[in-house]
Design a protein around this motif. Sequence first.
Motif, PDB file in Angstrom:
ATOM      1  N   TRP A  89       4.941   8.437   4.671  1.00 19.05           N
ATOM      2  CA  TRP A  89       4.100   7.853   4.021  1.00 19.05           C
ATOM      3  C   TRP A  89       2.754   7.832   5.424  1.00 19.05           C
ATOM      4  O   TRP A  89       1.965   7.614   5.760  1.00 19.05           O
ATOM      5  N   GLU A 103       1.219   3.588  -2.832  1.00 17.87           N
ATOM      6  CA  GLU A 103       0.763   5.203  -2.734  1.00 17.87           C
ATOM      7  C   GLU A 103       1.520   6.858  -2.283  1.00 17.87           C
ATOM      8  O   GLU A 103       1.202   7.625  -2.115  1.00 17.87           O
ATOM      9  N   ARG A 123       0.673  -1.150   0.039  1.00 15.69           N
ATOM     10  CA  ARG A 123       0.004  -0.076   0.041  1.00 15.69           C
ATOM     11  C   ARG A 123       1.290   0.928   0.496  1.00 15.69           C
ATOM     12  O   ARG A 123       0.556   2.310  -0.610  1.00 15.69           O
TER      13      ARG A 123
END
Length: 576
Positions: free
Chosen positions: A566, A556, A552
Amino acid sequence: MTQAPSAPQTAAAEHTGARTRGPRAGTNNGQWLVSGREPLNANEVFKAESDVLEVRDRIISTYARDGFDSIDGDDLHGRFRWWGLYTQRKPGIDGGRTAQLEAHELEDKFFMMRVRLDGGALTQQQVQTLADISRDHARGTGDISDRQNLQYHWISIEDVPTIWDKLEAAGMRTVEACGDCPRVILGSPVAGVAVDELIDPTPVIDEILHRYIGDPELANLPRKFKSAITGHPSHDVVHEINDISLVAVEHPELGIGYDLWVGGALSTAPRLAERLGAFVRPEEAAEVWYGVTRIFRDYGYRRLRNKARLKFLLNDWGTEKFRQVLEQEYLGRALPDGPEARPDGSASDHIGVHAQKDGNHYIGAAPVVGRMGADTLQGLADLMTSVGSDRARFTPHQKVLLLDVAPDHLDAAVAGLDALGLQTRASAFRRGTMACTGIEFCKLAIVDTKDTATAAIRELDDRLADLELTDPLTLHLNGCPNSCARIQTADIGLKGQLVLGDDGEQVPGFQVHLGGGLATHGRPEAGLGRTVRGLKVTADNLTDYVERVVRRWHGERTDGETFAAWVHRAEDEALV
Protein backbone atom coordinates in the motif's frame (compact mmCIF):
# COMPACT_ATOMS: atom_id res chain seq x y z
CA MET A 1 4.47 15.77 13.41
CA THR A 2 6.44 18.22 11.29
CA GLN A 3 7.43 18.13 7.64
CA ALA A 4 10.36 19.74 6.45
CA PRO A 5 47.58 -10.40 4.14
CA SER A 6 48.78 -13.08 2.94
CA ALA A 7 47.49 -12.45 -0.56
CA PRO A 8 47.19 -14.92 -3.44
CA GLN A 9 50.24 -14.77 -5.68
CA THR A 10 48.60 -13.65 -8.91
CA ALA A 11 49.37 -10.79 -11.24
CA ALA A 12 47.69 -7.72 -9.80
CA ALA A 13 47.87 -6.03 -13.18
CA GLU A 14 45.19 -8.38 -14.49
CA HIS A 15 42.64 -6.72 -12.25
CA THR A 16 43.77 -3.10 -12.15
CA GLY A 17 40.74 -2.37 -14.28
CA ALA A 18 38.46 -3.24 -11.38
CA ARG A 19 38.05 0.42 -10.46
CA THR A 20 37.41 1.82 -13.92
CA ARG A 21 33.64 1.67 -13.42
CA GLY A 22 33.69 3.33 -10.01
CA PRO A 23 34.25 6.91 -8.90
CA ARG A 24 37.76 8.41 -8.88
CA ALA A 25 39.18 5.78 -11.20
CA GLY A 26 42.96 5.61 -11.08
CA THR A 27 43.31 6.82 -7.50
CA ASN A 28 44.81 4.74 -4.73
CA ASN A 29 41.79 3.30 -2.95
CA GLY A 30 43.85 1.16 -0.63
CA GLN A 31 43.22 -2.18 -2.37
CA TRP A 32 46.04 -4.41 -1.22
CA LEU A 33 46.35 -6.36 -4.49
CA VAL A 34 46.12 -3.24 -6.63
CA SER A 35 47.90 -0.46 -4.76
CA GLY A 36 49.93 -2.16 -2.06
CA ARG A 37 49.55 -2.05 1.71
CA GLU A 38 50.49 1.50 2.61
CA PRO A 39 48.03 2.58 5.35
CA LEU A 40 45.88 5.47 4.10
CA ASN A 41 44.02 6.45 7.27
CA ALA A 42 44.42 6.27 11.03
CA ASN A 43 42.50 3.00 11.36
CA GLU A 44 44.71 1.32 8.79
CA VAL A 45 47.79 2.61 10.61
CA PHE A 46 46.96 1.08 13.99
CA LYS A 47 45.90 -2.20 12.33
CA ALA A 48 49.24 -2.34 10.49
CA GLU A 49 51.30 -1.58 13.58
CA SER A 50 50.49 -4.82 15.40
CA ASP A 51 48.18 -7.81 15.47
CA VAL A 52 44.95 -6.29 16.76
CA LEU A 53 44.02 -9.49 18.59
CA GLU A 54 47.08 -9.18 20.83
CA VAL A 55 45.38 -6.40 22.81
CA ARG A 56 43.77 -9.15 24.88
CA ASP A 57 47.08 -9.75 26.63
CA ARG A 58 47.43 -6.05 27.51
CA ILE A 59 43.91 -5.95 28.87
CA ILE A 60 44.62 -8.89 31.16
CA SER A 61 48.16 -7.97 32.24
CA THR A 62 48.01 -4.16 32.37
CA TYR A 63 44.72 -2.36 31.84
CA ALA A 64 42.60 -4.48 34.18
CA ARG A 65 45.26 -4.00 36.85
CA ASP A 66 46.01 -0.30 36.35
CA GLY A 67 42.53 0.92 35.43
CA PHE A 68 40.78 2.87 32.68
CA ASP A 69 43.18 5.82 32.62
CA SER A 70 46.09 3.51 31.76
CA ILE A 71 44.58 2.43 28.41
CA ASP A 72 46.41 3.46 25.23
CA GLY A 73 44.22 5.51 22.90
CA ASP A 74 44.60 3.28 19.85
CA ASP A 75 43.74 0.28 21.99
CA LEU A 76 40.75 1.98 23.62
CA HIS A 77 39.15 3.39 20.47
CA GLY A 78 40.48 0.78 18.06
CA ARG A 79 41.79 -2.64 19.03
CA PHE A 80 39.37 -3.15 21.94
CA ARG A 81 36.62 -3.62 19.35
CA TRP A 82 38.14 -6.91 18.21
CA TRP A 83 37.31 -8.24 21.69
CA GLY A 84 33.76 -6.91 21.76
CA LEU A 85 34.41 -3.73 23.76
CA TYR A 86 33.26 -0.17 23.06
CA THR A 87 33.18 2.65 25.58
CA GLN A 88 29.60 3.61 26.36
CA ARG A 89 28.05 7.05 26.38
CA LYS A 90 28.45 9.20 29.45
CA PRO A 91 25.05 9.82 31.10
CA GLY A 92 23.43 13.23 30.74
CA ILE A 93 24.78 14.27 27.32
CA ASP A 94 21.84 15.20 25.12
CA GLY A 95 21.54 14.31 21.46
CA GLY A 96 22.22 17.83 20.29
CA ARG A 97 25.82 17.49 21.46
CA THR A 98 26.53 14.11 19.84
CA ALA A 99 28.12 15.61 16.73
CA GLN A 100 29.78 18.46 18.63
CA LEU A 101 31.89 16.50 21.11
CA GLU A 102 34.96 14.34 20.61
CA ALA A 103 34.89 10.65 21.51
CA HIS A 104 36.73 11.18 24.79
CA GLU A 105 34.18 13.84 25.79
CA LEU A 106 31.22 11.56 25.02
CA GLU A 107 32.53 8.37 26.56
CA ASP A 108 32.16 7.07 30.07
CA LYS A 109 34.75 4.90 31.80
CA PHE A 110 32.54 1.87 31.28
CA PHE A 111 32.07 -0.44 28.32
CA MET A 112 29.48 -2.12 26.23
CA MET A 113 30.56 -5.75 25.89
CA ARG A 114 29.22 -7.85 23.04
CA VAL A 115 29.13 -11.61 23.53
CA ARG A 116 29.54 -13.41 20.23
CA LEU A 117 26.81 -16.04 19.80
CA ASP A 118 27.08 -17.54 16.31
CA GLY A 119 23.69 -18.80 15.24
CA GLY A 120 22.33 -17.42 18.52
CA ALA A 121 22.83 -20.88 20.01
CA LEU A 122 22.88 -21.34 23.81
CA THR A 123 22.79 -24.20 26.28
CA GLN A 124 21.11 -23.97 29.67
CA GLN A 125 24.52 -23.57 31.31
CA GLN A 126 25.38 -20.73 28.94
CA VAL A 127 22.11 -18.91 29.67
CA GLN A 128 22.89 -19.28 33.38
CA THR A 129 26.38 -17.89 32.83
CA LEU A 130 25.00 -14.90 30.92
CA ALA A 131 22.59 -14.25 33.79
CA ASP A 132 25.40 -14.44 36.34
CA ILE A 133 27.58 -12.00 34.41
CA SER A 134 24.70 -9.56 33.98
CA ARG A 135 23.95 -9.63 37.69
CA ASP A 136 27.55 -9.54 38.93
CA HIS A 137 29.27 -7.26 36.42
CA ALA A 138 26.75 -5.38 34.23
CA ARG A 139 24.22 -3.87 36.67
CA GLY A 140 21.59 -6.32 35.47
CA THR A 141 21.70 -5.19 31.82
CA GLY A 142 21.39 -7.36 28.74
CA ASP A 143 20.03 -6.84 25.22
CA ILE A 144 19.62 -9.23 22.30
CA SER A 145 21.03 -7.47 19.26
CA ASP A 146 19.74 -7.88 15.73
CA ARG A 147 22.87 -10.01 15.14
CA GLN A 148 21.88 -12.70 17.67
CA ASN A 149 24.48 -11.43 20.15
CA LEU A 150 23.95 -10.41 23.76
CA GLN A 151 25.17 -6.95 24.74
CA TYR A 152 26.02 -5.83 28.27
CA HIS A 153 26.60 -2.34 29.64
CA TRP A 154 28.38 -0.86 32.66
CA ILE A 155 31.34 -3.22 32.22
CA SER A 156 34.49 -1.99 34.01
CA ILE A 157 37.91 -2.75 32.59
CA GLU A 158 38.89 -4.33 35.90
CA ASP A 159 36.18 -7.00 35.46
CA VAL A 160 36.90 -7.93 31.84
CA PRO A 161 39.36 -10.80 32.50
CA THR A 162 36.98 -12.35 35.03
CA ILE A 163 34.08 -12.08 32.58
CA TRP A 164 36.18 -13.71 29.86
CA ASP A 165 37.03 -16.54 32.20
CA LYS A 166 33.36 -17.13 32.96
CA LEU A 167 32.33 -16.96 29.31
CA GLU A 168 35.08 -19.23 28.07
CA ALA A 169 34.48 -21.79 30.82
CA ALA A 170 30.94 -22.06 29.41
CA GLY A 171 32.05 -22.20 25.76
CA MET A 172 31.39 -18.57 24.83
CA ARG A 173 33.68 -15.70 23.85
CA THR A 174 33.85 -12.12 22.62
CA VAL A 175 36.61 -12.50 20.00
CA GLU A 176 35.86 -10.53 16.82
CA ALA A 177 32.42 -9.56 18.10
CA CYS A 178 33.24 -6.10 16.72
CA GLY A 179 36.02 -4.61 14.60
CA ASP A 180 37.18 -4.87 10.99
CA CYS A 181 36.88 -8.64 10.88
CA PRO A 182 34.40 -11.47 10.29
CA ARG A 183 31.78 -10.76 12.91
CA VAL A 184 29.16 -13.14 14.31
CA ILE A 185 27.62 -15.51 11.77
CA LEU A 186 23.85 -15.28 11.67
CA GLY A 187 22.35 -18.75 11.61
CA SER A 188 18.84 -20.07 11.43
CA PRO A 189 17.43 -20.15 14.99
CA VAL A 190 15.66 -23.42 14.12
CA ALA A 191 18.73 -25.13 12.66
CA GLY A 192 18.58 -28.86 13.09
CA VAL A 193 15.07 -28.97 14.54
CA ALA A 194 12.52 -27.47 12.12
CA VAL A 195 10.31 -29.95 10.28
CA ASP A 196 10.46 -27.92 7.07
CA GLU A 197 14.20 -27.24 7.13
CA LEU A 198 16.03 -28.02 3.89
CA ILE A 199 19.43 -28.51 5.48
CA ASP A 200 21.04 -27.94 8.87
CA PRO A 201 23.68 -25.17 8.45
CA THR A 202 25.29 -25.84 11.83
CA PRO A 203 28.22 -27.90 10.43
CA VAL A 204 29.13 -25.06 8.06
CA ILE A 205 29.00 -22.45 10.82
CA ASP A 206 31.09 -24.66 13.11
CA GLU A 207 33.71 -25.24 10.42
CA ILE A 208 34.07 -21.51 9.76
CA LEU A 209 34.37 -20.81 13.48
CA HIS A 210 36.99 -23.47 14.09
CA ARG A 211 39.09 -22.71 11.01
CA TYR A 212 38.91 -18.95 10.57
CA ILE A 213 37.54 -16.91 13.47
CA GLY A 214 40.37 -15.48 15.55
CA ASP A 215 42.88 -16.14 12.76
CA PRO A 216 45.14 -13.07 12.37
CA GLU A 217 45.11 -13.64 8.59
CA LEU A 218 41.50 -12.42 8.49
CA ALA A 219 41.61 -10.00 11.42
CA ASN A 220 42.51 -6.98 9.27
CA LEU A 221 39.69 -6.46 6.79
CA PRO A 222 38.81 -3.05 5.32
CA ARG A 223 35.81 -2.86 7.66
CA LYS A 224 33.30 -5.18 9.30
CA PHE A 225 32.23 -8.30 7.44
CA LYS A 226 28.82 -9.82 8.15
CA SER A 227 27.76 -13.37 7.33
CA ALA A 228 24.50 -15.32 7.37
CA ILE A 229 23.69 -18.98 6.71
CA THR A 230 20.29 -20.63 6.78
CA GLY A 231 18.71 -23.89 5.76
CA HIS A 232 15.15 -22.78 6.50
CA PRO A 233 12.75 -21.84 3.68
CA SER A 234 11.53 -18.71 5.51
CA HIS A 235 14.99 -17.17 4.95
CA ASP A 236 15.23 -16.27 8.62
CA VAL A 237 18.67 -14.62 8.67
CA VAL A 238 18.00 -11.34 6.77
CA HIS A 239 20.38 -12.58 4.09
CA GLU A 240 19.78 -9.60 1.78
CA ILE A 241 21.72 -7.21 4.05
CA ASN A 242 24.84 -9.28 4.76
CA ASP A 243 28.23 -9.17 3.06
CA ILE A 244 27.91 -12.89 2.34
CA SER A 245 24.96 -15.20 2.74
CA LEU A 246 24.42 -18.86 2.02
CA VAL A 247 20.73 -19.67 1.60
CA ALA A 248 19.52 -23.24 1.22
CA VAL A 249 18.19 -24.26 -2.18
CA GLU A 250 17.54 -27.51 -4.01
CA HIS A 251 19.43 -27.95 -7.26
CA PRO A 252 17.53 -30.11 -9.78
CA GLU A 253 20.59 -32.28 -10.40
CA LEU A 254 22.97 -31.74 -7.49
CA GLY A 255 20.53 -31.88 -4.60
CA ILE A 256 20.37 -29.49 -1.64
CA GLY A 257 23.07 -26.90 -1.18
CA TYR A 258 23.32 -23.13 -0.95
CA ASP A 259 22.55 -20.11 -3.12
CA LEU A 260 25.41 -17.57 -2.77
CA TRP A 261 24.60 -13.88 -2.13
CA VAL A 262 27.14 -11.08 -1.59
CA GLY A 263 27.36 -7.34 -1.05
CA GLY A 264 24.43 -6.42 1.16
CA ALA A 265 24.56 -3.73 3.86
CA LEU A 266 22.49 -0.78 5.05
CA SER A 267 23.78 2.26 7.01
CA THR A 268 23.68 5.60 5.14
CA ALA A 269 24.15 4.01 1.68
CA PRO A 270 21.86 0.97 1.76
CA ARG A 271 22.31 -1.77 -0.81
CA LEU A 272 20.69 -5.18 -0.97
CA ALA A 273 22.84 -8.21 -1.66
CA GLU A 274 22.97 -9.82 -5.09
CA ARG A 275 23.10 -13.44 -6.17
CA LEU A 276 26.22 -14.62 -7.94
CA GLY A 277 24.15 -17.36 -9.60
CA ALA A 278 26.45 -20.00 -8.15
CA PHE A 279 25.42 -23.21 -6.39
CA VAL A 280 27.53 -24.13 -3.37
CA ARG A 281 27.67 -27.73 -2.18
CA PRO A 282 27.49 -28.09 1.61
CA GLU A 283 30.98 -29.59 1.82
CA GLU A 284 32.54 -26.58 0.07
CA ALA A 285 30.51 -23.85 1.80
CA ALA A 286 33.21 -22.94 4.34
CA GLU A 287 35.83 -22.72 1.58
CA VAL A 288 33.59 -20.43 -0.48
CA TRP A 289 33.00 -18.24 2.59
CA TYR A 290 36.78 -18.06 3.04
CA GLY A 291 37.25 -17.07 -0.59
CA VAL A 292 34.73 -14.22 -0.46
CA THR A 293 36.24 -12.97 2.80
CA ARG A 294 39.71 -12.89 1.25
CA ILE A 295 38.40 -11.01 -1.79
CA PHE A 296 37.19 -8.34 0.60
CA ARG A 297 40.53 -8.35 2.41
CA ASP A 298 42.62 -8.10 -0.76
CA TYR A 299 40.45 -5.93 -3.03
CA GLY A 300 38.24 -4.01 -0.62
CA TYR A 301 38.59 -0.24 -0.48
CA ARG A 302 40.61 0.95 2.52
CA ARG A 303 41.25 4.62 1.76
CA LEU A 304 37.89 5.99 2.95
CA ARG A 305 36.06 4.35 5.86
CA ASN A 306 32.65 5.25 4.41
CA LYS A 307 33.49 3.31 1.22
CA ALA A 308 35.17 0.34 2.90
CA ARG A 309 32.34 -2.21 2.76
CA LEU A 310 32.05 -5.07 0.29
CA LYS A 311 28.92 -3.53 -1.24
CA PHE A 312 31.00 -0.78 -2.86
CA LEU A 313 33.38 -3.25 -4.46
CA LEU A 314 30.47 -5.32 -5.77
CA ASN A 315 28.82 -2.19 -7.13
CA ASP A 316 31.95 -1.37 -9.13
CA TRP A 317 32.83 -4.89 -10.22
CA GLY A 318 29.38 -6.35 -10.86
CA THR A 319 28.38 -9.93 -10.10
CA GLU A 320 29.99 -11.46 -13.18
CA LYS A 321 33.46 -10.13 -12.39
CA PHE A 322 33.07 -10.91 -8.68
CA ARG A 323 32.24 -14.53 -9.43
CA GLN A 324 35.10 -14.76 -11.93
CA VAL A 325 37.64 -13.53 -9.38
CA LEU A 326 36.25 -15.85 -6.71
CA GLU A 327 36.46 -18.90 -8.96
CA GLN A 328 39.74 -18.19 -10.73
CA GLU A 329 41.86 -16.61 -8.00
CA TYR A 330 40.51 -17.97 -4.75
CA LEU A 331 38.88 -21.34 -5.44
CA GLY A 332 40.81 -22.50 -8.49
CA ARG A 333 37.68 -23.97 -10.04
CA ALA A 334 34.28 -23.00 -11.36
CA LEU A 335 31.14 -23.32 -9.27
CA PRO A 336 28.06 -24.79 -10.94
CA ASP A 337 25.19 -22.48 -11.80
CA GLY A 338 22.24 -22.85 -9.49
CA PRO A 339 18.62 -21.84 -9.00
CA GLU A 340 17.58 -18.88 -6.89
CA ALA A 341 16.49 -19.62 -3.34
CA ARG A 342 12.97 -18.26 -2.89
CA PRO A 343 11.29 -17.82 0.50
CA ASP A 344 8.21 -19.90 1.20
CA GLY A 345 6.28 -16.98 2.71
CA SER A 346 6.25 -18.24 6.28
CA ALA A 347 7.13 -15.94 9.18
CA SER A 348 10.83 -15.95 9.90
CA ASP A 349 10.68 -14.75 13.50
CA HIS A 350 9.40 -18.20 14.60
CA ILE A 351 7.08 -16.77 17.27
CA GLY A 352 4.69 -19.29 18.82
CA VAL A 353 4.68 -23.08 19.28
CA HIS A 354 6.07 -25.25 16.47
CA ALA A 355 6.67 -28.96 16.03
CA GLN A 356 10.22 -30.24 15.77
CA LYS A 357 11.25 -33.09 13.51
CA ASP A 358 11.90 -35.30 16.58
CA GLY A 359 8.40 -34.96 18.06
CA ASN A 360 9.32 -32.23 20.55
CA HIS A 361 8.54 -28.54 20.10
CA TYR A 362 10.29 -25.20 19.86
CA ILE A 363 8.65 -22.06 21.18
CA GLY A 364 9.36 -18.55 19.91
CA ALA A 365 8.84 -15.67 22.32
CA ALA A 366 9.12 -11.89 22.07
CA PRO A 367 10.89 -9.79 24.69
CA VAL A 368 10.29 -6.04 24.61
CA VAL A 369 12.73 -4.71 21.97
CA GLY A 370 15.28 -7.38 22.87
CA ARG A 371 15.59 -6.61 26.57
CA MET A 372 17.11 -9.68 28.30
CA GLY A 373 18.57 -8.55 31.60
CA ALA A 374 19.72 -10.59 34.58
CA ASP A 375 16.27 -11.40 35.95
CA THR A 376 14.93 -12.53 32.58
CA LEU A 377 18.03 -14.56 31.77
CA GLN A 378 17.91 -16.20 35.18
CA GLY A 379 14.23 -16.95 34.76
CA LEU A 380 14.90 -18.47 31.34
CA ALA A 381 17.69 -20.64 32.73
CA ASP A 382 15.44 -21.87 35.55
CA LEU A 383 12.57 -22.52 33.14
CA MET A 384 14.82 -24.54 30.85
CA THR A 385 15.76 -26.76 33.76
CA SER A 386 12.17 -27.21 34.88
CA VAL A 387 10.84 -28.19 31.42
CA GLY A 388 13.80 -30.35 30.47
CA SER A 389 15.23 -28.13 27.72
CA ASP A 390 18.97 -27.65 27.28
CA ARG A 391 18.87 -25.38 24.23
CA ALA A 392 17.76 -21.82 23.51
CA ARG A 393 18.40 -19.57 20.53
CA PHE A 394 18.44 -15.81 20.03
CA THR A 395 17.17 -14.58 16.66
CA PRO A 396 18.09 -11.77 14.20
CA HIS A 397 14.75 -10.18 15.15
CA GLN A 398 15.65 -9.69 18.83
CA LYS A 399 13.55 -12.70 19.85
CA VAL A 400 14.29 -15.88 21.82
CA LEU A 401 13.45 -19.52 21.12
CA LEU A 402 13.19 -22.38 23.60
CA LEU A 403 13.99 -25.73 21.95
CA ASP A 404 13.35 -29.40 22.67
CA VAL A 405 10.20 -29.00 24.76
CA ALA A 406 8.39 -32.31 25.17
CA PRO A 407 4.62 -32.32 24.56
CA ASP A 408 3.80 -32.85 28.23
CA HIS A 409 5.85 -29.74 29.17
CA LEU A 410 4.39 -27.40 26.54
CA ASP A 411 1.79 -25.69 28.72
CA ALA A 412 4.30 -25.11 31.51
CA ALA A 413 6.88 -23.76 29.08
CA VAL A 414 4.46 -21.31 27.45
CA ALA A 415 3.18 -20.13 30.82
CA GLY A 416 6.72 -19.77 32.11
CA LEU A 417 7.85 -17.68 29.14
CA ASP A 418 4.80 -15.45 29.39
CA ALA A 419 5.45 -14.95 33.11
CA LEU A 420 8.96 -13.70 32.24
CA GLY A 421 7.54 -11.12 29.83
CA LEU A 422 8.54 -13.24 26.84
CA GLN A 423 5.29 -13.31 24.90
CA THR A 424 4.58 -16.44 22.90
CA ARG A 425 1.34 -15.02 21.51
CA ALA A 426 2.82 -11.63 20.82
CA SER A 427 0.78 -8.71 19.56
CA ALA A 428 1.51 -7.21 16.16
CA PHE A 429 3.68 -4.43 17.55
CA ARG A 430 5.39 -6.43 20.29
CA ARG A 431 6.32 -8.96 17.63
CA GLY A 432 7.39 -6.51 14.96
CA THR A 433 9.18 -3.74 16.86
CA MET A 434 12.97 -3.54 17.08
CA ALA A 435 15.21 -0.84 18.51
CA CYS A 436 18.94 -0.22 18.61
CA THR A 437 20.77 0.78 21.81
CA GLY A 438 20.01 4.49 21.37
CA ILE A 439 21.16 7.44 23.41
CA GLU A 440 21.03 5.53 26.70
CA PHE A 441 24.47 4.03 25.99
CA CYS A 442 25.55 4.70 22.38
CA LYS A 443 28.00 7.54 21.64
CA LEU A 444 26.65 7.95 18.09
CA ALA A 445 23.00 8.22 19.04
CA ILE A 446 20.91 11.37 18.92
CA VAL A 447 17.63 10.13 20.43
CA ASP A 448 16.30 7.51 22.82
CA THR A 449 15.09 4.31 21.20
CA LYS A 450 14.48 1.50 23.71
CA ASP A 451 12.16 3.37 26.08
CA THR A 452 10.48 5.21 23.20
CA ALA A 453 9.79 1.92 21.42
CA THR A 454 8.56 0.27 24.62
CA ALA A 455 6.04 3.06 25.20
CA ALA A 456 4.95 2.96 21.56
CA ILE A 457 4.28 -0.79 21.70
CA ARG A 458 2.12 -0.41 24.77
CA GLU A 459 0.10 2.49 23.38
CA LEU A 460 -0.31 1.12 19.85
CA ASP A 461 -1.49 -2.27 21.07
CA ASP A 462 -4.16 -0.47 23.06
CA ARG A 463 -5.14 2.12 20.47
CA LEU A 464 -5.30 -0.26 17.51
CA ALA A 465 -6.90 -3.20 19.28
CA ASP A 466 -10.10 -2.69 17.27
CA LEU A 467 -8.24 -3.48 14.00
CA GLU A 468 -7.47 -7.01 15.23
CA LEU A 469 -4.11 -7.07 13.43
CA THR A 470 -2.98 -10.68 13.08
CA ASP A 471 0.27 -10.23 11.16
CA PRO A 472 3.19 -8.31 12.66
CA LEU A 473 3.88 -4.79 11.45
CA THR A 474 7.58 -4.07 11.58
CA LEU A 475 8.41 -0.86 13.43
CA HIS A 476 12.17 -0.23 13.71
CA LEU A 477 13.70 2.63 15.70
CA ASN A 478 17.28 3.76 15.21
CA GLY A 479 19.04 6.37 17.30
CA CYS A 480 21.26 7.70 14.48
CA PRO A 481 21.63 7.34 10.67
CA ASN A 482 23.65 4.11 10.83
CA SER A 483 20.67 1.71 10.68
CA CYS A 484 21.70 -0.80 13.33
CA ALA A 485 17.97 -1.51 13.64
CA ARG A 486 17.49 -1.93 9.85
CA ILE A 487 15.19 1.06 9.37
CA GLN A 488 15.19 0.89 5.56
CA THR A 489 13.79 -2.64 5.62
CA ALA A 490 10.88 -2.09 8.01
CA ASP A 491 7.23 -1.33 7.33
CA ILE A 492 7.85 1.79 9.39
CA GLY A 493 11.49 2.72 9.89
CA LEU A 494 12.47 5.64 12.08
CA LYS A 495 15.89 7.31 11.87
CA GLY A 496 16.73 9.36 14.93
CA GLN A 497 17.52 13.05 14.55
CA LEU A 498 16.61 16.39 16.02
CA VAL A 499 13.47 17.90 14.47
CA LEU A 500 11.48 21.07 14.99
CA GLY A 501 8.67 20.76 17.50
CA ASP A 502 5.42 22.70 17.58
CA ASP A 503 7.11 25.66 19.27
CA GLY A 504 9.93 25.81 16.73
CA GLU A 505 12.53 24.38 19.10
CA GLN A 506 14.68 21.36 18.28
CA VAL A 507 13.43 18.21 19.97
CA PRO A 508 14.17 14.47 19.63
CA GLY A 509 12.43 12.94 16.64
CA PHE A 510 12.74 10.75 13.59
CA GLN A 511 12.90 10.82 9.81
CA VAL A 512 10.32 8.35 8.52
CA HIS A 513 10.98 5.48 6.08
CA LEU A 514 7.95 3.49 4.94
CA GLY A 515 7.32 0.23 3.13
CA GLY A 516 10.62 -1.61 3.41
CA GLY A 517 10.91 -5.35 3.91
CA LEU A 518 13.01 -8.48 3.54
CA ALA A 519 12.13 -12.10 2.88
CA THR A 520 10.35 -12.26 6.20
CA HIS A 521 6.87 -12.17 7.67
CA GLY A 522 5.42 -13.47 4.44
CA ARG A 523 6.74 -10.76 2.15
CA PRO A 524 7.91 -12.44 -1.08
CA GLU A 525 10.20 -9.64 -2.26
CA ALA A 526 12.88 -7.63 -0.51
CA GLY A 527 12.93 -3.88 -0.91
CA LEU A 528 14.09 -0.67 0.70
CA GLY A 529 11.65 1.71 2.28
CA ARG A 530 10.26 4.86 0.76
CA THR A 531 10.84 8.33 2.15
CA VAL A 532 8.45 11.23 1.78
CA ARG A 533 10.26 14.54 1.45
CA GLY A 534 10.20 16.42 4.70
CA LEU A 535 8.31 13.73 6.60
CA LYS A 536 9.53 13.78 10.16
CA VAL A 537 7.88 13.09 13.47
CA THR A 538 8.75 14.15 16.99
CA ALA A 539 9.31 11.45 19.58
CA ASP A 540 6.31 12.74 21.53
CA ASN A 541 4.06 12.48 18.44
CA LEU A 542 5.37 9.11 17.29
CA THR A 543 2.44 7.03 18.48
CA ASP A 544 -0.10 9.44 16.99
CA TYR A 545 1.64 9.26 13.63
CA VAL A 546 1.93 5.45 13.53
CA GLU A 547 -1.72 5.07 14.54
CA ARG A 548 -2.79 7.48 11.83
CA VAL A 549 -0.84 5.86 8.98
CA VAL A 550 -1.77 2.31 10.02
CA ARG A 551 -5.47 3.20 10.16
CA ARG A 552 -5.19 4.83 6.75
CA TRP A 553 -3.64 1.66 5.29
CA HIS A 554 -6.26 -0.51 6.98
CA GLY A 555 -9.06 1.58 5.54
CA GLU A 556 -7.66 1.95 2.02
CA ARG A 557 -6.03 -1.44 1.40
CA THR A 558 -7.33 -3.84 -1.17
CA ASP A 559 -8.10 -7.43 -0.15
CA GLY A 560 -4.94 -8.91 1.36
CA GLU A 561 -2.76 -5.91 0.52
CA THR A 562 0.24 -5.58 2.82
CA PHE A 563 1.25 -2.35 4.46
CA ALA A 564 4.39 -2.17 2.30
CA ALA A 565 2.47 -2.72 -0.94
CA TRP A 566 0.00 0.00 0.00
CA VAL A 567 2.79 2.43 0.90
CA HIS A 568 4.44 2.07 -2.49
CA ARG A 569 1.23 2.91 -4.36
CA ALA A 570 -0.09 5.59 -1.99
CA GLU A 571 0.15 9.32 -2.66
CA ASP A 572 2.47 11.33 -0.44
CA GLU A 573 -0.50 12.99 1.23
CA ALA A 574 -1.75 9.66 2.51
CA LEU A 575 1.52 9.00 4.33
CA VAL A 576 1.88 12.16 6.40
